[in-house]
Design a protein around this motif. Structure first.
Motif, PDB file in Angstrom:
ATOM      1  N   ALA A  32     106.209  34.041  37.186  1.00 41.10           N
ATOM      2  CA  ALA A  32     105.530  32.761  37.354  1.00 41.10           C
ATOM      3  C   ALA A  32     104.026  32.921  37.241  1.00 41.10           C
ATOM      4  N   ASN A  33     103.485  34.041  37.792  1.00 43.78           N
ATOM      5  CA  ASN A  33     102.036  34.259  37.732  1.00 43.78           C
ATOM      6  C   ASN A  33     101.560  34.530  36.311  1.00 43.78           C
ATOM      7  N   SER A  34     102.434  35.147  35.498  1.00 40.79           N
ATOM      8  CA  SER A  34     102.034  35.494  34.143  1.00 40.79           C
ATOM      9  C   SER A  34     102.421  34.436  33.129  1.00 40.79           C
ATOM     10  N   MET A  35     103.107  33.370  33.562  1.00 39.47           N
ATOM     11  CA  MET A  35     103.645  32.372  32.646  1.00 39.47           C
ATOM     12  C   MET A  35     102.698  31.185  32.561  1.00 39.47           C
ATOM     13  N   PRO A  36     102.078  30.931  31.428  1.00 36.57           N
ATOM     14  CA  PRO A  36     101.182  29.795  31.323  1.00 36.57           C
ATOM     15  C   PRO A  36     101.944  28.485  31.376  1.00 36.57           C
ATOM     16  N   LEU A  37     101.456  27.533  32.153  1.00 39.52           N
ATOM     17  CA  LEU A  37     102.068  26.231  32.214  1.00 39.52           C
ATOM     18  C   LEU A  37     101.769  25.472  30.935  1.00 39.52           C
ATOM     19  N   LEU A  53      98.564  22.085  17.145  1.00 39.10           N
ATOM     20  CA  LEU A  53      99.890  22.428  17.653  1.00 39.10           C
ATOM     21  C   LEU A  53     100.984  21.559  17.057  1.00 39.10           C
ATOM     22  N   LYS A  54     100.609  20.417  16.484  1.00 40.95           N
ATOM     23  CA  LYS A  54     101.608  19.470  16.010  1.00 40.95           C
ATOM     24  C   LYS A  54     102.381  20.015  14.814  1.00 40.95           C
ATOM     25  N   ASN A  55     103.705  19.775  14.796  1.00 42.30           N
ATOM     26  CA  ASN A  55     104.537  20.238  13.693  1.00 42.30           C
ATOM     27  C   ASN A  55     104.469  19.230  12.555  1.00 42.30           C
ATOM     28  N   THR A 339     111.605  36.443  22.347  1.00 47.95           N
ATOM     29  CA  THR A 339     111.281  36.342  20.928  1.00 47.95           C
ATOM     30  C   THR A 339     110.629  34.995  20.668  1.00 47.95           C
ATOM     31  N   PRO A 340     109.345  34.966  20.362  1.00 48.78           N
ATOM     32  CA  PRO A 340     108.698  33.683  20.059  1.00 48.78           C
ATOM     33  C   PRO A 340     109.400  32.964  18.916  1.00 48.78           C
ATOM     34  N   GLY A 341     109.684  31.684  19.124  1.00 48.76           N
ATOM     35  CA  GLY A 341     110.307  30.878  18.088  1.00 48.76           C
ATOM     36  C   GLY A 341     111.808  30.779  18.176  1.00 48.76           C
ATOM     37  N   ASN A 381     104.726  24.164  18.134  1.00 46.94           N
ATOM     38  CA  ASN A 381     104.233  25.111  17.131  1.00 46.94           C
ATOM     39  C   ASN A 381     103.576  26.352  17.713  1.00 46.94           C
ATOM     40  N   ASN A 382     103.100  26.288  18.936  1.00 46.04           N
ATOM     41  CA  ASN A 382     102.541  27.477  19.571  1.00 46.04           C
ATOM     42  C   ASN A 382     103.710  28.305  20.106  1.00 46.04           C
ATOM     43  N   ALA A 383     104.272  29.150  19.230  1.00 44.30           N
ATOM     44  CA  ALA A 383     105.523  29.838  19.543  1.00 44.30           C
ATOM     45  C   ALA A 383     105.412  30.744  20.750  1.00 44.30           C
ATOM     46  N   VAL A 384     104.289  31.437  20.906  1.00 43.88           N
ATOM     47  CA  VAL A 384     104.124  32.356  22.034  1.00 43.88           C
ATOM     48  C   VAL A 384     104.094  31.591  23.346  1.00 43.88           C
ATOM     49  N   ALA A 385     103.351  30.489  23.370  1.00 42.21           N
ATOM     50  CA  ALA A 385     103.264  29.695  24.595  1.00 42.21           C
ATOM     51  C   ALA A 385     104.615  29.083  24.951  1.00 42.21           C
TER      52      ALA A 385
END
Length: 488
Positions: A32-37, A53-55, A339-341, A381-385
């Motif tokens: 939770a601490n490392s996970m960006p909201l 960010l828009k697809n 895995t992002p995406g 579109n921000n796959a990592v986030a």
């Protein structure tokens, strides 16, 4: 004495459970601490960042597989306004001998998704509890649905009819595209999944590409994409043998009949007004051959005498009809790597034994959980986030698993006697089985309590070396169930 053992078991279970869950809570806090909201990456970002960010493509989400999980998810995400592209190898009505029992907890999830009408017009049958048989004894355990809507019950049905209704619901949405085609691989660029490569079933065999910010893999236990998203090893623990019994009545109407037979447990439940499904579990890597008649002989001589007398004639008639089907029962712990995406759900992610009857309930719980996690994510579109946001899906989802062991006879007897105690013992176990209590801590505590109950039966009044060895094996088996559940 047995009630005292149960109370002692719960005390030990509580203490053991606290120890096992301590590390899990620590991991959750760390995640939770490392996970960006999402609000930090989208809602509070500038308009310029939002535009980036828009697809701009035609699809928001690709779903691989249009079974129970895939169809339900396509409908849920489509209702939320997502543009969804679903790929399914074969869109004709499935003909399966599993995925036919929906627990009450699964029915609740179906209502949350607005898909309860899919049970209409398919001759679905109400299920109100279990009848459990062992060594000539029987107990009936109802689902603990007091306090819920009066219509709450399990449902059993033909899997193919149910899946087709769900596909129709998903395809009725204008922003959901359901396409028949075989996905052969995922498209990966710089460690991020960008989409899939597939072949149309009516094409020249040429590979085509489809792109989307998020790909959701739910193509079942035989998934060919799993290796790209998970390091889990798939093991075949046993085989399910399926029969369809016709024009007979089970001893207890609207009940799943579980027969703890020797050596092959079985389940019987009605799947239409004229048909009963019989599933028999054969352990081991090799089973009697269907083609040369060995399977029919085994079922007639070993299994038939242990079937309730009311359905024995129909059981033998089904064998003689020759429509005996087998399928491997695969075991796979949930061990994905972020895995992002992309993300996995359903049997592609983690498998449960068919005879437990919880597969569809877990799959629909996956769908509701994932829908709720995706709902606040405006852009994908921000796959990592998005990957970071969806890691809570893997954290929250727990395993309902089991495995055979040398001490399984004692474990079976302990489970049977534990349920036969009634009151809080049977209610707690049925809450888990019915999908009405998804809390992993409850699963862990009950498993430990049953283990200690079984050990107590062996050690009282005086233990022998053989009983001490069996007790140790029971504790080992409980650990094999509990530890993966705590760490998943």
């Amino acid at each position: 004495m047995m009630n005292g053992l149960y109370a002692l078991g719960l005390v030990f279970a509580f203490l053991w459970g606290l120890i096992l869950l301590h590390d899990l809570r620590g991991k959750r806090k760390e995640n939770a601490n490392s996970m960006p909201l999402h609000e930090e990456i989208g809602v509070e970002s500038s308009k310029k960042e939002e535009r980036s960010l828009k697809n701009d493509g035609q699809t928001d989400i690709i779903i691989v597989g249009a079974g129970v999980a895939g169809s339900a998810l396509a409908y849920a995400l489509g209702k939320d306004g997502r543009r969804v592209h679903v790929f399914e190898r074969d869109l004709t009505e499935p003909n399966r001998m599993v995925g036919e029992l929906l627990q009450p907890g699964g029915y609740i999830k179906l209502m949350e998704l607005g898909l309860e009408d899919c049970l209409n017009e398919i001759d679905a049958q109400r299920v109100i509890g279990y009848a459990i048989y062992k060594d000539g004894k029987q107990i009936r355990v109802p689902y603990p649905v007091e306090g819920y809507d009066s219509d709450l019950a399990g449902r059993s049905f033909h899997n193919g009819r149910f899946v087709q209704r769900m596909r129709e619901m998903a395809a009725s949405l204008p922003n959901v595209k359901l396409e028949q085609g075989t996905v052969v691989s995922i498209i990966k660029e710089k460690e991020t999944i960008k989409g899939v490569r597939y072949k149309k079933s009516t094409g020249e065999g040429k590979e085509l590409a489809a792109y989307a910010p998020l790909t959701i893999v739910c193509d079942g236990s035989f998934s060919n994409l799993r290796r790209s998203l998970s390091s889990s090893k798939v093991d075949v623990l046993s085989y399910s043998v399926g029969l369809t019994l016709e024009n007979c009545e089970l001893p207890f109407a609207n009940h799943v009949h579980m027969i703890i037979a020797n050596p092959s447990p079985m389940a019987l439940y009605r799947i239409s007004s004229t048909e009963i499904r019989c599933l028999i579990d054969l352990s081991g890597q090799k089973v009697p051959s269907v083609s040369n008649g060995d399977m029919a002989l085994y079922l007639k001589t070993i299994i038939a005498p242990q079937v309730p007398p009311e359905v024995q004639n129909a059981f033998i008639a089904a064998i003689e009809k020759g429509n005996i089907r087998t399928m491997p029962c695969r075991s796979m712990p949930a061990d994905p790597f972020p895995t992002p995406g992309a993300i996995m759900i359903g049997d592609a992610f983690n498998m449960r034994h068919p005879i437990s009857g919880v597969g569809m309930t877990v799959a629909l719980s996956d769908v509701v959980m994932l829908r709720d996690l995706l709902k606040p994510l405006r852009y994908l579109n921000n796959a990592v986030a998005v990957c970071n946001d969806l890691q809570s899906f893997y954290t929250l989802r727990k395993i309902f698993s089991a495995s055979p062991d040398q001490a399984k006879q004692e474990m079976r007897q302990a489970c049977f006697d534990f349920l036969a105690l009634g009151n809080v013992t049977s209610k707690g176990m049925m809450d888990l089985l019915a999908g009405l209590n998804p809390q992993p801590s409850s699963l862990i505590l009950h498993c430990i309590a049953i283990g200690i109950y079984g050990v107590g039966r062996l050690l009282l009044p005086f233990p022998s070396p053989k009983r001490l060895w069996l007790a140790a094996r029971i504790l080992s088996e409980i650990s094999n169930i509990v530890l993966p559940a705590a760490r998943a």
